[in-house]
Design a protein around this motif. Structure first.
Motif, PDB file in Angstrom:
ATOM      1  N   LEU A   8       0.676  -1.243   0.084  1.00 51.26           N
ATOM      2  CA  LEU A   8      -0.127   0.020  -0.172  1.00 51.26           C
ATOM      3  C   LEU A   8       0.924   1.234   0.164  1.00 51.26           C
ATOM      4  O   LEU A   8       0.506   2.512   0.063  1.00 51.26           O
ATOM      5  CB  LEU A   8      -0.855   0.014   1.078  1.00 51.26           C
ATOM      6  CG  LEU A   8      -2.051  -1.193   1.281  1.00 51.26           C
ATOM      7  CD1 LEU A   8      -2.638  -1.005   2.547  1.00 51.26           C
ATOM      8  CD2 LEU A   8      -3.051  -0.855   0.133  1.00 51.26           C
ATOM      9  N   ALA A   9       1.996   1.146   0.221  1.00 50.76           N
ATOM     10  CA  ALA A   9       2.858   2.158   0.177  1.00 50.76           C
ATOM     11  C   ALA A   9       2.920   3.272  -0.862  1.00 50.76           C
ATOM     12  O   ALA A   9       3.079   4.471  -0.741  1.00 50.76           O
ATOM     13  CB  ALA A   9       4.375   1.871   0.639  1.00 50.76           C
ATOM     14  N   GLY A  10       2.991   2.483  -2.205  1.00 52.24           N
ATOM     15  CA  GLY A  10       2.704   3.434  -3.117  1.00 52.24           C
ATOM     16  C   GLY A  10       1.651   4.484  -3.550  1.00 52.24           C
ATOM     17  O   GLY A  10       1.922   5.350  -4.120  1.00 52.24           O
ATOM     18  N   ALA A  11       0.359   4.457  -2.618  1.00 49.41           N
ATOM     19  CA  ALA A  11      -0.398   5.262  -2.933  1.00 49.41           C
ATOM     20  C   ALA A  11      -0.191   6.454  -2.282  1.00 49.41           C
ATOM     21  O   ALA A  11      -0.973   7.451  -2.576  1.00 49.41           O
ATOM     22  CB  ALA A  11      -1.856   4.486  -2.203  1.00 49.41           C
ATOM     23  N   LEU A  44      -3.610   8.055  -9.125  1.00 50.80           N
ATOM     24  CA  LEU A  44      -4.837   7.591  -8.785  1.00 50.80           C
ATOM     25  C   LEU A  44      -4.862   6.178  -8.280  1.00 50.80           C
ATOM     26  O   LEU A  44      -4.220   5.096  -8.487  1.00 50.80           O
ATOM     27  CB  LEU A  44      -5.715   7.360  -9.989  1.00 50.80           C
ATOM     28  CG  LEU A  44      -5.791   8.933 -10.920  1.00 50.80           C
ATOM     29  CD1 LEU A  44      -6.698   8.597 -12.360  1.00 50.80           C
ATOM     30  CD2 LEU A  44      -6.410   9.835 -10.073  1.00 50.80           C
ATOM     31  N   ASN A  45      -5.906   6.142  -7.097  1.00 52.67           N
ATOM     32  CA  ASN A  45      -6.201   4.768  -6.688  1.00 52.67           C
ATOM     33  C   ASN A  45      -7.796   4.134  -7.238  1.00 52.67           C
ATOM     34  O   ASN A  45      -8.303   4.826  -8.042  1.00 52.67           O
ATOM     35  CB  ASN A  45      -6.276   4.586  -5.323  1.00 52.67           C
ATOM     36  CG  ASN A  45      -7.024   6.019  -4.468  1.00 52.67           C
ATOM     37  OD1 ASN A  45      -8.329   5.953  -4.910  1.00 52.67           O
ATOM     38  ND2 ASN A  45      -6.705   6.537  -3.372  1.00 52.67           N
ATOM     39  N   THR A 132      -8.672  -4.810   4.245  1.00 53.56           N
ATOM     40  CA  THR A 132     -10.210  -4.455   4.481  1.00 53.56           C
ATOM     41  C   THR A 132     -10.458  -3.389   3.158  1.00 53.56           C
ATOM     42  O   THR A 132      -9.447  -3.122   2.406  1.00 53.56           O
ATOM     43  CB  THR A 132     -10.064  -3.170   5.424  1.00 53.56           C
ATOM     44  OG1 THR A 132      -9.176  -2.208   5.248  1.00 53.56           O
ATOM     45  CG2 THR A 132      -9.585  -3.913   6.865  1.00 53.56           C
ATOM     46  N   PRO A 133     -11.731  -3.236   3.106  1.00 53.69           N
ATOM     47  CA  PRO A 133     -12.065  -2.372   1.617  1.00 53.69           C
ATOM     48  C   PRO A 133     -11.225  -1.084   1.350  1.00 53.69           C
ATOM     49  O   PRO A 133     -10.799  -0.571   0.646  1.00 53.69           O
ATOM     50  CB  PRO A 133     -13.560  -2.175   1.935  1.00 53.69           C
ATOM     51  CG  PRO A 133     -14.089  -3.242   2.456  1.00 53.69           C
ATOM     52  CD  PRO A 133     -12.982  -3.665   3.504  1.00 53.69           C
ATOM     53  N   LEU A 139      -4.940   1.343  -2.974  1.00 51.92           N
ATOM     54  CA  LEU A 139      -4.179   1.056  -4.091  1.00 51.92           C
ATOM     55  C   LEU A 139      -4.189   1.524  -5.343  1.00 51.92           C
ATOM     56  O   LEU A 139      -5.172   1.948  -5.834  1.00 51.92           O
ATOM     57  CB  LEU A 139      -4.437  -0.934  -4.490  1.00 51.92           C
ATOM     58  CG  LEU A 139      -4.179  -1.621  -3.229  1.00 51.92           C
ATOM     59  CD1 LEU A 139      -4.682  -2.991  -3.742  1.00 51.92           C
ATOM     60  CD2 LEU A 139      -2.626  -1.686  -2.956  1.00 51.92           C
ATOM     61  N   THR A 140      -3.130   1.793  -5.938  1.00 55.01           N
ATOM     62  CA  THR A 140      -3.254   2.304  -7.564  1.00 55.01           C
ATOM     63  C   THR A 140      -3.771   1.090  -8.514  1.00 55.01           C
ATOM     64  O   THR A 140      -3.722   0.254  -8.079  1.00 55.01           O
ATOM     65  CB  THR A 140      -1.986   2.813  -7.993  1.00 55.01           C
ATOM     66  OG1 THR A 140      -1.084   1.605  -8.220  1.00 55.01           O
ATOM     67  CG2 THR A 140      -1.340   3.902  -7.145  1.00 55.01           C
ATOM     68  N   LEU A 141      -4.415   1.667  -9.445  1.00 53.62           N
ATOM     69  CA  LEU A 141      -4.694   0.569 -10.363  1.00 53.62           C
ATOM     70  C   LEU A 141      -3.444  -0.403 -10.787  1.00 53.62           C
ATOM     71  O   LEU A 141      -3.622  -1.544 -10.978  1.00 53.62           O
ATOM     72  CB  LEU A 141      -5.137   1.290 -11.794  1.00 53.62           C
ATOM     73  CG  LEU A 141      -5.806   0.377 -12.812  1.00 53.62           C
ATOM     74  CD1 LEU A 141      -6.925  -0.926 -12.275  1.00 53.62           C
ATOM     75  CD2 LEU A 141      -6.449   0.950 -13.978  1.00 53.62           C
TER      76      LEU A 141
END
Length: 156
Positions: A8-11, A44-45, A132-133, A139-141
């Motif tokens: 998740l760090a990239g977001a 963008l996520n 979790t949602p 997350l990015t695409l």
């Protein structure tokens, strides 16, 4: 094995993107500012793309504008201001947003495909990784596609 925090760090990343002078000002006879031509963008996520798809459903021509607006961190601009930019500049910014977000499809393809496949992808990732949602939505695409590919390769 990567942790969920690492995935998740990239977001949270932002990128300083230099705008070529000929893109910012296509008319060579016009003077350009004497400062660096740089903007700050973020990827963008999934949540961004879902909101953009819903918002642009009634007006397809808003997709590119909304994608640039969501990704543009600095300077912060509104939809009306982005809509007032010349098309070449918006197209360049959109290409950069797509690049840093891991999107290789066009805005039109993304608009047609984003809603249902992304919802399914979010469900699969949440189920398989126990996220979790909210974590999946960050997350990015590009990250979503990578994790789905890794799951697919692990299943074969």
């Amino acid at each position: 094995m990567l942790t969920s925090e690492e995935l998740l760090a990239g977001a949270d990343l932002t990128y300083e993107i230099e705008i070529p002078a000929h893109v910012l000002q296509p008319d060579p006879d016009k003077a350009l500012p004497d400062k660096p031509l740089v903007v700050r963008l973020r990827p963008l996520n999934v949540r961004d793309l879902q909101l953009i798809t819903r918002a642009a459903r009634e007006k397809d021509n808003l997709t590119a504008t909304l994608m640039v607006k969501q990704a543009l961190v600095e300077p912060e601009l509104g939809v009306t201001q982005i809509g007032a930019m010349h098309v070449g500049l918006v197209q360049y910014l959109l290409e950069q947003v797509n690049r840093i977000s891991g999107i290789t499809t066009t805005a039109d393809e993304l608009s047609r495909q984003a809603e249902a496949p992304l919802a399914r992808a979010a469900h699969i990732l949440a189920r398989e990784y126990g996220w979790t949602p909210s974590q999946v939505n960050e997350l990015t695409l590009g990250q979503v596609l990578l994790h789905l590919q890794m799951l697919h390769e692990g299943a074969t």
